[in-house]
Design an enzyme around this catalytic site. Structure first.
Site, short mmCIF file in Angstrom:
data_model
loop_
_atom_site.label_atom_id
_atom_site.label_comp_id
_atom_site.label_asym_id
_atom_site.label_seq_id
_atom_site.Cartn_x
_atom_site.Cartn_y
_atom_site.Cartn_z
CB CYS A 91 -1.00 0.01 1.15
SG CYS A 91 -0.29 -0.40 2.74
CG HIS A 166 -6.31 3.00 3.30
ND1 HIS A 166 -5.79 2.17 2.33
CD2 HIS A 166 -7.22 3.78 2.67
CE1 HIS A 166 -6.38 2.43 1.19
NE2 HIS A 166 -7.26 3.39 1.36
#
Lengths: 319, 307
Positions: A91, A166
Site C-alpha cells: 500500500c 491506509h
C-alpha cells in the site's frame, strides 16, 4: 524451500525516511516530509508540494459505516494514472506510484518510466496487478523492511497496528484536486482549484480537514506527508551565491535551514541502515563483551532485581 | 507461576504451515490448492481466531472466530497421502479442509494435537515436545514434554565447534527464530532475567566507557554503513555504539531473543553462535554459556600473547 525472490511484498514502516529512500531508488529527485499541520505557513515552507499523502487507521464502531466517503465524485473517465491496491503490504509504495504517475514531466529512472509506459491505458485493476508484479519494484520496496521479514517462510504476523494503515493521495491534476485511493473503484474528483496564491494546497486543506472532522473523536489516527522537491540542491546553490555576504541575515537563516535539512537526512540514513540490519549478531557480541569485561554476572543480578521489583509492582496493582 | 508478558491484542498462540483444499463440486473429492499458507491461531481480546494465511502475499484467506469446544481438526482417513485434515464443527455442518505443508511430517501430530487442545480450551497450555523441536539434543536440561523454562543448573558442555568466535547470524537462522517465536507461547519464571535488562542502556554505556579494547570486536556486527572509521575518536565510537543499541530495531532484536529463549527451542540457532545446545534452554543457560565462551576466548588470547 522458500524462494526469497518470489516472496510477496513485505510490510514497511511508513515514515518519511523510508519513502524518500524509495524515491531515490525510483530515480525521482523528490523527498517526502512529515507535515505537522496544514496551516499556510507550514505548507509554504515545503513548497513546491507535488502531492499530499494522508495515512490513517481508524477504529470503526460498526464495520459498515465509513465516514469521509461522501465528499467528491467518482471520476470514471479519469485520463491519468490510477492503480488499485491488489496487495495489502504494497500500500505505501502503491500510493507513491499513484502520485508519481500523475506528475507531468516527472524526472525519473528508466525502470519507472518503462513501468509507466507499460501500464498506459490499463484499467485500474490490471494496472494495480502490473505494479505489484514488477519484481524490481517489489525488491526495492522490500529492501526497506527489516531483514527477518525477507527470509521468512511466512509464519510471521505483521504487527497489528501497522497492518491497519491506509494511504490516500491528494494531488492536483489538470486543474482539479483529485483523491487517489487504491481501495476505491475510481479516483475521486473534488473540484477545480484556484491557481493563485497558495494554489491547490488550499483546496486540499479544506477537503482533508473536512474528512478528518467526519470521524468520531478519538476514532482516527492519522499522519500527513508531503511529496516535495528535494530542497538541498537549491539551498546549496543559493548559499554559494550569498557566500561573499557572510554577515547577511538571509545567509545565516539559510545556513540554519540547510544544516537542519542535512541533519534530518543523516538521521533518515541511520534509521534506514538500522532498520535493514540483523542485530542478533550484535546482541551476542555485546553479551560476550560484557562477560570478558567481568560485568556479565552483575548485569544479570541487576536484571533479576529489576524483574522482581517489576513483578512486585504488578502484584501490588492487582491486589 | 507464569507471567504473560505478551500484548493483550492479537497474540499468536500457534502457527504451522498448511494449505487449503476444496471439495470438488458434487463429489466427495477434495483437491489440494498448492498455495503456500499457514494455519494461525490467535487470541484477540479473549476470542480465538483460526486463520488461514497465504504465506506469499500475507493475505488472510480465512478468519474464523471459534468458541471453545466447537471445532476440531481431524485427520481425513481416506487421504492416501495422509496429511489432509478437516476442521469440523459441533454447531454447524461447515467443513474446511487443509493439508500440512511442513517439509517434515515429524511434527504433524504435535501441531494438530496442540491446536485441538487449544480449541477445546483456550486456557490450556500448549505442550511442545523438546525432542521434536531439537532432535539431536542430548541436553538433560530439556525436560521432554514441557515448555516452561527452568533456571539452568547444568554446566554447559564444551562447544563442539572449533571456531569459538561468534558466527554472524544468517537469514535462515533469523527466520527460524522468528518462526519459532510466532508459533509458541512464552512463559517467564521469576528467576529468569530479561536480556533487555541485562543489556540496559546504562550497563552498555558503562561497558563502552570502561573497556574500549573490547569494542572493535563489536564493529563487524554493526550495520555496515555505521562502522566507525579507523580514525574515529573514542568518543565517536561510543556515540555510534550507543546510538545503535538505543535504536528501535536493536531493542526489538533483543526482545525477540528474550521471547525465543523463553520457549527453549533455539538449539540450532545457539550452536551457530558457537554455543552448546544447552544454551538454548533458558536465558540463564544462554548467559552461562556465553560466560564460558568468553573464558575460552580469553585463554586463547592469552596463549596468543605468550607466543
Amino acid at each position: 524451500m522458500s524462494d526469497e525472490d518470489s516472496s510477496g511484498w513485505q510490510l514497511t514502516e511508513s515514515d518519511p525516511g523510508v519513502f524518500t529512500e524509495l524515491l531515490k531508488t525510483l530515480g525521482v529527485p523528490y523527498i517526502v516530509d512529515d507535515l505537522y499541520s496544514l496551516e499556510p505557513e507550514s505548507l509554504a515552507a515545503l513548497q513546491p508540494v507535488h502531492a499530499l499523502i494522508f495515512l490513517f487507521k481508524w477504529f470503526p464502531e460498526s464495520p459498515d459505516d465509513e465516514p469521509g466517503v461522501g465528499a467528491g465524485h467518482y471520476d470514471s473517465d479519469f485520463p491519468g494514472f490510477f492503480a488499485h491496491q491488489t496487495v495489502n503490504n504494497a500500500c505505501a509504495t502503491l500510493a507513491v506510484v499513484n502520485a508519481l504517475g500523475n506528475i507531468a514531466s516527472l524526472p525519473a529512472g528508466p525502470q519507472f518510466m518503462d513501468l509507466m509506459n507499460f501500464t498506459t491505458g490499463m484499467d485500474p485493476q490490471t494496472c494495480g496487478m502490473a505494479i505489484t508484479s514488477a519484481d524490481w519494484l517489489r525488491e526495492a520496496h522490500n529492501a526497506l523492511s527489516p531483514p527477518s521479514a525477507i527470509s521468512l517462510d511466512g509464519l510471521d504476523l505483521p504487527k497489528k497496528s501497522e497492518e491497519a494503515y491506509h494511504f490516500v493521495v491528494y494531488l492536483p491534476i489538470l486543474g482539479s484536486l483529485y483523491e487517489l485511493d487504491g481501495l476505491k473503484p475510481y479516483p475521486v474528483w473534488h473540484g477545480e482549484y484556484d491557481g493563485s496564491g497558495e494554489g491547490w494546497v488550499k483546496k486540499a486543506r479544506e477537503v482533508i480537514e473536512n474528512r478528518i472532522h467526519t470521524y468520531p473523536t478519538g476514532a482516527l489516527e492519522f499522519s500527513l506527508l508531503a511529496l516535495r522537491d528535494d530542497p538541498i540542491p537549491g539551498m546549496r546553490r543559493r548559499l554559494d551565491t550569498l557566500q561573499g555576504l557572510a554577515g547577511d541575515a538571509e545567509f545565516s537563516d539559510l545556513m540554519n535551514k540547510f544544516s537542519n535539512e542535512n541533519s534530518k537526512r543523516e538521521r533518515w540514513a541511520f534509521e534506514n541502515s538500522s532498520r535493514r540490519h540483523n542485530h542478533i549478531g550484535l546482541v551476542h557480541a555485546l553479551l560476550l563483551a560484557l562477560a570478558k569485561a567481568g560485568k556479565l554476572d552483575s548485569a544479570k543480578a541487576d536484571a533479576q532485581r529489576v524483574m522482581q521489583e517489576r513483578l512486585e509492582r504488578q502484584r501490588a496493582m492487582h491486589s | 507461576m507464569s507471567v504473560d508478558l505478551t500484548s493483550s491484542s492479537g497474540r499468536t498462540i500457534l502457527a504451522f504451515k498448511a494449505g487449503r483444499a476444496f471439495r470438488r463440486a458434487g463429489t466427495n473429492f477434495v483437491d489440494a490448492s498448492p498455495t503456500k499458507g499457514a494455519i494461525v491461531l490467535t487470541n484477540e481480546d479473549g476470542l480465538i481466531h483460526f486463520m488461514w494465511k497465504d504465506r506469499t502475499t500475507g493475505e488472510v484467506g480465512e478468519d474464523l472466530i471459534l468458541f471453545p469446544g466447537d471445532a476440531r481438526l481431524e485427520k481425513v482417513p481416506q487421504s492416501s497421502w495422509g496429511r489432509t485434515y478437516v476442521l469440523k464443527f459441533e454447531s454447524s455442518d461447515q467443513k474446511h479442509f487443509f493439508w500440512l505443508q511442513d517439509s517434515s511430517t515429524r511434527r504433524d501430530e504435535e501441531f494438530v494435537t496442540n491446536l485441538n487442545r487449544t480449541l477445546a480450551d483456550p486456557n490450556i497450555i500448549a505442550i511442545w515436545d523438546m525432542r521434536n523441536v531439537y532432535p539431536a539434543s542430548d541436553a538433560s536440561t530439556s525436560a521432554a514434554g514441557t515448555s516452561t523454562s527452568q533456571p539452568s543448573t547444568v554446566q554447559p558442555t564444551v562447544p563442539a565447534t572449533s571456531d569459538s568466535t561468534p558466527a554472524s547470524t544468517t537469514p535462515e537462522q533469523l527466520a527460524q527464530l522468528r518462526g519459532i517465536v510466532s508459533s509458541m507461547t512464552g512463559f517467564a519464571s521469576e528467576d529468569e532475567p530479561w536480556l533487555t535488562d541485562v543489556l540496559s542502556s546504562q550497563n552498555l554505556l558503562q561497558l563502552f566507557q570502561s573497556h574500549p579494547e573490547l569494542l572493535p570486536a563489536l564493529f563487524p556486527h554493526l550495520p555496515p554503513e555505521l562502522i566507525p572509521s579507523s580514525d574515529a575518536t573514542p568518543q565517536q565510537v561510543v556515540e555510534i555504539l550507543q546510538r545503535t543499541t538505543n535504536s528501535p530495531p536493536f531493542r526489538s532484536a533483543v526482545a525477540q531473543l528474550d521471547r525465543a529463549l523463553r520457549t527453549g527451542a533455539l538449539g540450532e540457532f545457539v550452536r551457530s553462535l558457537g554455543l552448546p545446545e544447552s544454551a538454548a534452554t533458558s536465558v540463564g543457560a544462554f548467559l552461562a554459556a556465553i560466560a564460558e565462551q568468553a573464558r575460552q576466548e580469553g585463554s586463547t588470547e592469552e596463549q596468543m600473547e605468550e607466543d
